[in-house]
Design a protein around this motif. Sequence first.
Motif, PDB file in Angstrom:
ATOM      1  N   GLY A 194       0.794  -1.221   0.000  1.00  0.00           N
ATOM      2  CA  GLY A 194       0.000   0.000   0.000  1.00  0.00           C
ATOM      3  C   GLY A 194       0.822   1.264   0.000  1.00  0.00           C
ATOM      4  N   PHE A 195       2.109   1.141   0.251  1.00  0.00           N
ATOM      5  CA  PHE A 195       2.949   2.333   0.370  1.00  0.00           C
ATOM      6  C   PHE A 195       2.969   3.155  -0.922  1.00  0.00           C
ATOM      7  CE2 PHE A 195       6.949   4.709   0.478  1.00  0.00           C
ATOM      8  CZ  PHE A 195       6.858   5.300   1.726  1.00  0.00           C
ATOM      9  N   GLY A 196       3.273   2.498  -2.015  1.00  0.00           N
ATOM     10  CA  GLY A 196       3.330   3.189  -3.305  1.00  0.00           C
ATOM     11  C   GLY A 196       1.993   3.818  -3.647  1.00  0.00           C
ATOM     12  N   GLN A 197       0.961   3.065  -3.371  1.00  0.00           N
ATOM     13  CA  GLN A 197      -0.392   3.529  -3.662  1.00  0.00           C
ATOM     14  C   GLN A 197      -0.718   4.796  -2.859  1.00  0.00           C
ATOM     15  OE1 GLN A 197      -3.130   0.353  -2.857  1.00  0.00           O
ATOM     16  NE2 GLN A 197      -4.891   1.607  -3.457  1.00  0.00           N
ATOM     17  N   LEU A 198      -0.372   4.775  -1.573  1.00  0.00           N
ATOM     18  CA  LEU A 198      -0.647   5.943  -0.731  1.00  0.00           C
ATOM     19  C   LEU A 198       0.163   7.159  -1.169  1.00  0.00           C
ATOM     20  CD1 LEU A 198      -0.957   4.493   2.878  1.00  0.00           C
ATOM     21  CD2 LEU A 198      -2.757   5.488   1.456  1.00  0.00           C
ATOM     22  N   ILE A 199       1.413   6.940  -1.538  1.00  0.00           N
ATOM     23  CA  ILE A 199       2.236   8.054  -2.008  1.00  0.00           C
ATOM     24  C   ILE A 199       1.607   8.682  -3.254  1.00  0.00           C
ATOM     25  CG2 ILE A 199       4.451   8.628  -3.103  1.00  0.00           C
ATOM     26  CD1 ILE A 199       5.058   8.271  -0.287  1.00  0.00           C
ATOM     27  N   GLU A 200       1.153   7.824  -4.134  1.00  0.00           N
ATOM     28  CA  GLU A 200       0.533   8.332  -5.362  1.00  0.00           C
ATOM     29  C   GLU A 200      -0.737   9.118  -5.058  1.00  0.00           C
ATOM     30  OE1 GLU A 200       0.025   4.844  -7.783  1.00  0.00           O
ATOM     31  OE2 GLU A 200       2.034   4.996  -8.634  1.00  0.00           O
ATOM     32  N   GLU A 201      -1.583   8.533  -4.230  1.00  0.00           N
ATOM     33  CA  GLU A 201      -2.892   9.147  -4.017  1.00  0.00           C
ATOM     34  C   GLU A 201      -2.850  10.302  -3.024  1.00  0.00           C
ATOM     35  OE1 GLU A 201      -5.526   5.966  -3.006  1.00  0.00           O
ATOM     36  OE2 GLU A 201      -5.310   5.011  -4.973  1.00  0.00           O
ATOM     37  N   GLU A 202      -2.158  10.101  -1.920  1.00  0.00           N
ATOM     38  CA  GLU A 202      -2.225  11.095  -0.849  1.00  0.00           C
ATOM     39  C   GLU A 202      -1.163  12.191  -0.971  1.00  0.00           C
ATOM     40  OE1 GLU A 202      -4.756  11.062   0.911  1.00  0.00           O
ATOM     41  OE2 GLU A 202      -5.467   9.043   0.402  1.00  0.00           O
ATOM     42  N   TYR A 203      -0.076  11.877  -1.636  1.00  0.00           N
ATOM     43  CA  TYR A 203       0.970  12.898  -1.748  1.00  0.00           C
ATOM     44  C   TYR A 203       0.973  13.551  -3.128  1.00  0.00           C
ATOM     45  CZ  TYR A 203       5.459  15.219  -1.280  1.00  0.00           C
ATOM     46  OH  TYR A 203       6.440  16.179  -1.232  1.00  0.00           O
ATOM     47  N   ARG A 254      10.824  -0.623   8.780  1.00  0.00           N
ATOM     48  CA  ARG A 254      10.926  -1.107  10.164  1.00  0.00           C
ATOM     49  C   ARG A 254       9.710  -1.948  10.465  1.00  0.00           C
ATOM     50  NH1 ARG A 254      13.511   3.935  11.586  1.00  0.00           N
ATOM     51  NH2 ARG A 254      15.609   3.462  12.330  1.00  0.00           N
ATOM     52  N   GLU A 255       9.970  -3.102  11.043  1.00  0.00           N
ATOM     53  CA  GLU A 255       8.856  -4.007  11.307  1.00  0.00           C
ATOM     54  C   GLU A 255       7.893  -3.404  12.322  1.00  0.00           C
ATOM     55  OE1 GLU A 255      10.287  -8.060  11.714  1.00  0.00           O
ATOM     56  OE2 GLU A 255       8.266  -8.651  12.336  1.00  0.00           O
ATOM     57  N   GLY A 256       6.621  -3.597  12.074  1.00  0.00           N
ATOM     58  CA  GLY A 256       5.620  -3.176  13.040  1.00  0.00           C
ATOM     59  C   GLY A 256       5.235  -1.709  12.964  1.00  0.00           C
ATOM     60  N   ILE A 257       5.863  -0.957  12.075  1.00  0.00           N
ATOM     61  CA  ILE A 257       5.545   0.468  11.942  1.00  0.00           C
ATOM     62  C   ILE A 257       4.544   0.644  10.797  1.00  0.00           C
ATOM     63  CG2 ILE A 257       6.512   2.764  11.517  1.00  0.00           C
ATOM     64  CD1 ILE A 257       7.900   1.823  13.871  1.00  0.00           C
ATOM     65  N   LEU A 258       3.555   1.472  11.010  1.00  0.00           N
ATOM     66  CA  LEU A 258       2.593   1.749   9.938  1.00  0.00           C
ATOM     67  C   LEU A 258       3.335   2.392   8.761  1.00  0.00           C
ATOM     68  CD1 LEU A 258      -0.496   3.298  11.775  1.00  0.00           C
ATOM     69  CD2 LEU A 258      -0.194   0.956  10.971  1.00  0.00           C
ATOM     70  N   ILE A 259       2.889   2.060   7.555  1.00  0.00           N
ATOM     71  CA  ILE A 259       3.641   2.560   6.402  1.00  0.00           C
ATOM     72  C   ILE A 259       3.581   4.081   6.282  1.00  0.00           C
ATOM     73  CG2 ILE A 259       3.591   0.455   5.026  1.00  0.00           C
ATOM     74  CD1 ILE A 259       1.213   1.469   3.561  1.00  0.00           C
TER      75      ILE A 259
END
Length: 458
Positions: free
Chosen positions: A50-59, A132-137
């Motif tokens: 979801g990281f790439g997707q969020l960067i595209e949409e939210e940033y 980092r493991e356990g950190i929200l993206i």
Amino acid sequence: MKKNLPYDKTDPKSIEKYAQRLIDHCLSEFLDEKKRRKLHYASNVRKKGGFGQLIEEEYFKIRPGTDKGPDFKEAGVELKTSPLKEMRDGWWSKERLVLGIINYDDIVDETWEKSSFKRKNDLLLLIFYLYREGILIIDLIIRHARLWRIPDDDIPIIKNDWETIQEKVKKGLAHEISEGDTLYLGACTKGVTKASVRSQPASKTKAKQRAFAFKQKYVNFILKSFLRDLGFIIKDSDRIVKDNKEYEDGKRLEQIVIDRFKPYLGRSIRDISKELQIKIDEKAKNYNDILTKMILGVINTRIEEFEKADIVVKSIVLEENGKLRESVSFPAFDYIELSKETDWDSSALKQLFEKKFFFVIYQKNGDDSKILKKVMFWNMPYADLNKEVKSVWKETIKRIKAGDCDNLPRISDNRVSHVRPHGRDKRDVCMAPNGKSYTKKCFWLNAKYVRDQIGITD
DNA sequence: GCATGATCATGC
DNA sequence: GCATGATCATGC
């Protein structure tokens, strides 16, 4: 699409500049409170996909369309995000960099120059973040954001890789594609489920869905180029091919390497080192490294093409009678880590044996000297890996879980691979899941199997 | 000091 | 001659 974007969507440089505001920050810093709270509970902030997707949409405020063209259509820029992991010497690539899905039906009719791969991935905006493991993206820190395209020096190899993959699909062998087939650009499995399969044009056998991907080791070289530009001193490596003219007529790196060795085959190490004016102690365990580098014209450093392609160099010494005495060892495994593995396709062992190997084969010569007999690139045949080695892997895990760590698959149990000690000495131990310590061990390639594979018959 | 690739040693 | 366990040597 919003009208007032904070960057010029037709200008790659403007997109890059806007992306660089992310450096040393995380996505959540750029979200308003409402959005942040909403995203905090959304399911896609926990999946790294979801990281790439969020960067595209939210940033960037773009909606990624179909996979036909690049994400920023007007600028011809494709956005890729990729995680870094912390190593002893800094943050380096955590995994391969996945590009687009391979359409088996289309690729057979394409040429490299006009391929959809090239059209989509001509200019990339690479955003690397610290995983980092356990950190929200949305809370992961971004380290690099840069425009990047394949350097001219790497194009011949990547073009050959693309063609190798295309060739396999043309032959109806899409289901047997392996990452070890190619050097910098691989075809990795990709899908919602491991069972995702699709049809291929030249065979009725369904093939796993795959995507093009820069190999993990190759991604590290992209990072090195970024770091150099930032003023960091990065240790040098040296190329085998200094002038790309050598790749003309579609000549492959493998062939170039083999040709370089030709003048030295059949000669003793002593003879070769005399000619190359180097001192090699044949008793030292690194004579093969030194000799290989010298013949390839790589001095006092690493072989860049081999590193990028993650090629494993192994020396193989035949006895006077032509037989191979020693099996081939690999790094020791961690009993606990191994016993946790459940999925063959993502196992460390599959990753290891899927690599491309470069065998430098010597033969003992009676008077204590060795002859350089043959060199070859090799990767493990598909069935040997996915049937034979897989069964050794399964059995090993089963016995480790049962606490039977000193009774793991033997050389006579399987044609391809076995398990044996591999530590400094027998006191070099490692903890097993049952809490007891056992001598470190590793998977080996059986001597007899390697002998069959290298095809030396005398 | 340790990981890793390479090889040795022993016993059947 | 091979299986198996054990250890060496180098580089980072």
